[in-house]
Structure formats: C-alpha cells, structure tokens
Motif scaffolding. Structure first.
Motif, PDB file in Angstrom:
ATOM      1  N   ILE A  50       0.963  -1.200  -0.116  1.00 19.55           N
ATOM      2  CA  ILE A  50       0.009  -0.067   0.111  1.00 19.55           C
ATOM      3  C   ILE A  50       0.924   1.399  -0.008  1.00 19.55           C
ATOM      4  O   ILE A  50       0.694   2.081  -0.866  1.00 19.55           O
ATOM      5  N   ALA A  51       2.089   1.283   0.810  1.00 23.08           N
ATOM      6  CA  ALA A  51       2.770   2.455   0.927  1.00 23.08           C
ATOM      7  C   ALA A  51       3.480   2.876  -0.164  1.00 23.08           C
ATOM      8  O   ALA A  51       3.683   3.991  -0.747  1.00 23.08           O
ATOM      9  N   THR A  52       4.259   1.552  -0.841  1.00 26.19           N
ATOM     10  CA  THR A  52       4.802   1.995  -2.174  1.00 26.19           C
ATOM     11  C   THR A  52       3.844   2.228  -3.213  1.00 26.19           C
ATOM     12  O   THR A  52       4.202   2.962  -4.012  1.00 26.19           O
ATOM     13  N   LEU A  78       5.548   4.014   9.813  1.00 28.19           N
ATOM     14  CA  LEU A  78       5.811   3.529  11.182  1.00 28.19           C
ATOM     15  C   LEU A  78       5.553   1.909  11.518  1.00 28.19           C
ATOM     16  O   LEU A  78       4.591   1.477  10.893  1.00 28.19           O
ATOM     17  N   ASP A  79       6.479   1.528  12.216  1.00 32.16           N
ATOM     18  CA  ASP A  79       6.132   0.144  12.580  1.00 32.16           C
ATOM     19  C   ASP A  79       5.998   0.029  14.243  1.00 32.16           C
ATOM     20  O   ASP A  79       7.071   0.373  14.947  1.00 32.16           O
ATOM     21  N   ALA A 126      11.593  -2.388   5.276  1.00 33.73           N
ATOM     22  CA  ALA A 126      12.031  -1.141   4.716  1.00 33.73           C
ATOM     23  C   ALA A 126      13.679  -1.047   4.592  1.00 33.73           C
ATOM     24  O   ALA A 126      14.404  -0.470   3.702  1.00 33.73           O
ATOM     25  N   GLU A 127      14.081  -1.708   5.868  1.00 29.84           N
ATOM     26  CA  GLU A 127      15.752  -1.775   5.810  1.00 29.84           C
ATOM     27  C   GLU A 127      16.161  -2.550   4.686  1.00 29.84           C
ATOM     28  O   GLU A 127      17.302  -2.407   3.972  1.00 29.84           O
ATOM     29  N   ASN A 128      15.367  -3.627   4.253  1.00 25.44           N
ATOM     30  CA  ASN A 128      16.069  -4.619   3.205  1.00 25.44           C
ATOM     31  C   ASN A 128      15.930  -3.739   1.927  1.00 25.44           C
ATOM     32  O   ASN A 128      16.958  -4.014   1.135  1.00 25.44           O
ATOM     33  N   ARG A 129      14.895  -3.188   1.826  1.00 27.08           N
ATOM     34  CA  ARG A 129      14.971  -1.938   0.642  1.00 27.08           C
ATOM     35  C   ARG A 129      15.814  -0.980   0.546  1.00 27.08           C
ATOM     36  O   ARG A 129      16.408  -0.780  -0.628  1.00 27.08           O
ATOM     37  N   LEU A 147       8.662   7.042   3.519  1.00 27.81           N
ATOM     38  CA  LEU A 147       9.825   7.604   4.280  1.00 27.81           C
ATOM     39  C   LEU A 147       9.331   6.616   5.525  1.00 27.81           C
ATOM     40  O   LEU A 147       8.626   7.155   6.497  1.00 27.81           O
ATOM     41  N   TYR A 148      10.332   5.841   5.888  1.00 28.67           N
ATOM     42  CA  TYR A 148      10.180   4.951   7.282  1.00 28.67           C
ATOM     43  C   TYR A 148      10.937   5.441   8.321  1.00 28.67           C
ATOM     44  O   TYR A 148      11.966   6.155   8.210  1.00 28.67           O
TER      45      TYR A 148
END
Length: 269
Positions: free
Chosen positions: A23-25, A37-38, A50-53, A68-69
């Motif tokens: 959804i975010a992307t 946010l997580d 998000a870190e993997n990306r 923007l994480y």
C-alpha cells in the motif's frame, strides 16, 4: 493534515507487513509522499522490509520510489506531563513529525494487543485489517457457533475497534473507514470458503466494515521480502517478462488500492 492508514490485526501471520509495504509503495508511485511507522517493537517485520529495501538500493546503485520509514523517537520521561503515557508521547511525536510534509501516514501494528496499537487505531482515518481465509482468524472479529454460520457476538479485536471509534467520535473526528482485507483465499470453491464468505459479509453489516480483495498465497511475496521489493518494482530491476502469477498479483494490488478509496487516489499502475 495527513490521512492516517492503520494496518491492524491482533493475530500474527495475516500478511500485515506485506500489505503495508505494498500500500505504501503504491501510493508513493502514484505521486504521494508517505510516512511509515512500525509499532511492533519486537519483530519489526515492516521495519526490516524497509531496511532490506534501502540496503538493496545501495547495493544495486538504484533508486526506487519508497515511503519514508522512521523509528519511534525516544522520549525523556522527565518531559512528560502528569499522567501522560510515554508510548502515547512517542507515537504522537512520530506522527507530528510526518504530518507537515506527508500526504499519508501508514502505521503497521503488531499482531498483539498493546498500548501503541490501541492508540494507533484511535488515530486511523482508514483501518485495514488483513484476514486469512480461516475461521481461526475470523474468531478475532467474532465468535461463531459450531456451524460456522451463526454469529454469537463480536470478539476482542472488534471491541477494540469499537472503542477506538468511540474515542474519535468524542474528539469530533470523522468515523474510521474500516476495511477487512481477505488474504489467502483458496482457489477452490470449497464449503469452508463459502461459509467464510457468508460469515464475513454478515459480520460486515452487523459491525460496520467494508470488504476488500486481498492477496492470494504466492511464492513471489516470500521472494520479494529479503530485497525489500514489491510487485511494482519488478520492471525497475530488470524483470521484463512477468509470470501469470505476478500479473495476477499486480491486479490484486490494483483492486485493493481501488477498494480502499483513499482521498485523491486514482489507480493508474
């Protein structure tokens, strides 16, 4: 103000993080600025996504449209007002940091009942609840009789959403648009599938949520996570021939974004 999307379900394994990232992307690719946010302070599946990306983009030397994480900021307990909860303060600070610049804020909640999750639900303009096609998962929303057809009453998660709706009403905010997303629906037209469909539709009318098509069980989602990718990134990383499964999954994502009916969003991918 930014439109807040909360992805919540108090049961793990329902596809919250996969749903959240797509959804975010998708919204970023449609030209919107999205903060993410997580709130799962232990597993942080969306945070790892998000870190993997970010790591994949750095290794490949490419830039992909991304939300923007941000981690929740630390708060000095000494700065809290009397009776103020530190988790409330941390979430409020994170949301405020995004509100000025973002069109949407997506909050991925943990698969358990926490103070952070409860507060996030009260902030939701749109609430997305992924639900596996199983009466084990359905029990989170409502209790049913042995026949699987008679609804005895709302369950713990539905009661929590009802409480969040009450808080928003008391604050004079707009009602939560609650969407239950049915994930991993079986391809075969089995008896269980028919019963689940009937039960979800009946409960939707009773407690007030909309039903959206979700994602089928596909290997591609497991393959995308280590690189932090989504279905919409495949062409950007050189995949020119999409499999039938990938094409079907992209259509599922289109249908989901359309059904969410978010303000100003027109699906053109």
């Amino acid at each position: 103000m930014a439109h807040i999307i909360v992805v919540g379900n108090e049961k793990g394994g329902s596809g919250k993080s996969t749903t959240s990232m797509h959804i975010a992307t998708a919204l970023v690719r449609l030209g919107f600025k999205v903060g993410a946010l997580d709130l799962d302070m232990r597993q942080k599946s969306f945070g790892r996504y998000a870190e993997n990306r970010a790591r994949f983009m750095k290794l490949e030397g490419i830039t992909l449209p991304s939300p923007l994480y941000s981690e929740l900021p630390e708060i000095d307990p000494a700065t809290l007002k009397d009776g103020e909860n530190i988790y409330d303060a941390r979430l409020s600070a994170a949301v405020q940091a995004f509100e000025a610049d973002c069109d949407f804020i997506l909050i991925d909640c943990p698969g358990s009942h926490t103070r952070l999750s409860q507060m996030a639900h009260s902030l939701a303009d749109t609430l997305v609840t992924p639900l596996n096609d199983s009466f084990v998962d359905f029990d989170l929303l409502a209790r049913t009789d042995a026949d699987g057809e008679t609804i005895l009453g709302p369950s713990v998660y539905s009661e929590m959403v009802w409480h969040a709706r009450q808080l928003r009403a008391q604050a004079g905010l707009s009602p939560i648009d609650w969407i239950v997303v049915r994930n991993r629906i079986g391809a075969q037209n089995m008896i269980n599938k028919k019963k689940m469909t009937a039960a979800v539709e009946k409960l939707a009318q009773r407690i007030g949520f909309r039903i959206a098509p979700g994602f089928s069980e596909r290997v591609v989602f497991r393959e995308l996570f280590p690189k932090g990718l989504t279905l919409l990134d495949l062409k950007d990383i050189g995949v020119t021939q999409l499999s039938i499964s990938n094409i079907a999954a992209r259509q599922e994502l289109r249908d989901l974004i359309k059904t969410l009916n978010l303000p100003g969003v027109k699906v053109n991918f």
